[in-house]
Design an enzyme around this catalytic site. Structure first.
Site, PDB file in Angstrom:
ATOM      1  CD  GLU A 173      -2.425   1.479   2.682  1.00 54.27           C
ATOM      2  OE1 GLU A 173      -2.784   2.626   3.007  1.00 54.27           O
ATOM      3  OE2 GLU A 173      -2.605   0.476   3.400  1.00 54.27           O
TER       4      GLU A 173
ATOM      5  NE  ARG B 244      -0.804   8.771   5.012  1.00 50.28           N
ATOM      6  CZ  ARG B 244      -0.670   8.149   6.179  1.00 50.28           C
ATOM      7  NH1 ARG B 244       0.361   8.420   6.954  1.00 50.28           N
ATOM      8  NH2 ARG B 244      -1.566   7.261   6.560  1.00 50.28           N
TER       9      ARG B 244
ATOM     10  CE  LYS C 136      -6.433   2.235   7.094  1.00 55.80           C
ATOM     11  NZ  LYS C 136      -5.780   3.175   6.160  1.00 55.80           N
TER      12      LYS C 136
END
Length: 216
Positions: free
Chosen positions: A47, A51, A134
């Site tokens: 993943e 950002r 999640k």
């Protein structure tokens, strides 16, 4: 893509290894070597969080690594979904879930691992058809006891807890009946990435890949 299809794919990916590395990448030139080290160590599902400015380029580079499955984390908007898909992401991860984001992922055929922090959020996603979610931020939301408590009345939902998960508590999460895998950043420490210490990262990945878990 239906929510049910998305959850089936998320379930498949979560079962490939006990840990999904959560990666914040500042320099895309490191991405391919980083992915190769993680895959070599037994962690094929990666993943990359959106950002940093380098994230999309990093996803494109990592997508070239054989045996790896690269996804985009921190999906917040439909635009994020489109950019991630165009870069080569095979799945998406979000810290929470909105109808706009869910609609965008379903329309783009991008399997989403949507974030939930409470029983109500988990129930709302389940109502839509998402059975794999999640749990985020895991430790800040009560950690293992909280996730265990959510699992009792909502056993239909399986989770990938992320946020504060480390080698110290990963096995506790993985022992839960409603946990498929965990997400963590410890397998790719910034100093090792910046110095190109790929062997250290491969060793950390290998240790993480061998963590015991009780798969539901």
């Amino acid at each position: 893509m239906t929510p049910q299809d998305a959850s089936r794919e998320s379930d498949r990916l979560c079962r490939l290894a006990p840990v999904i590395p959560v990666l914040v990448i500042d320099d895309a030139s490191n991405a391919r070597a980083l992915a190769q080290a993680l895959v070599n160590g037994g962690l094929p599902v990666l993943e990359v969080t959106l950002r940093t400015p380098a994230a999309l380029d990093a996803i494109a580079e990592m997508a070239k690594v054989e045996g790896g499955v690269v996804g985009a984390g921190t999906l917040l908007t439909p635009e994020d979904v489109q950019r991630a898909k165009a870069a080569g992401a095979k799945f998406g991860v979000s810290p929470g879930a909105t109808d706009l984001l869910l609609d965008a992922c379903e329309a783009a055929d991008l399997p989403l691992l949507p974030g939930a922090a409470t029983a109500s959020e988990a129930m709302r996603l389940l109502e839509r058809g998402y059975t794999v979610q999640k749990f985020f931020p895991a430790e800040a939301n009560g950690g293992v006891p909280a996730l265990k408590s959510i699992g009792a009345p909502i056993p239909q939902v399986k989770f990938c807890p992320t946020g504060g998960v480390s080698p110290k508590n990963a096995e506790e999460y993985l022992a839960l009946s409603n946990t498929l895998c965990v997400g963590g950043s410890w397998v790719a420490p910034a100093d090792a990435v910046n110095s190109g210490d790929w062997q250290r990262i491969e060793d950390l990945a290998r240790a993480a890949s061998q963590l015991p878990r009780t798969l539901p």
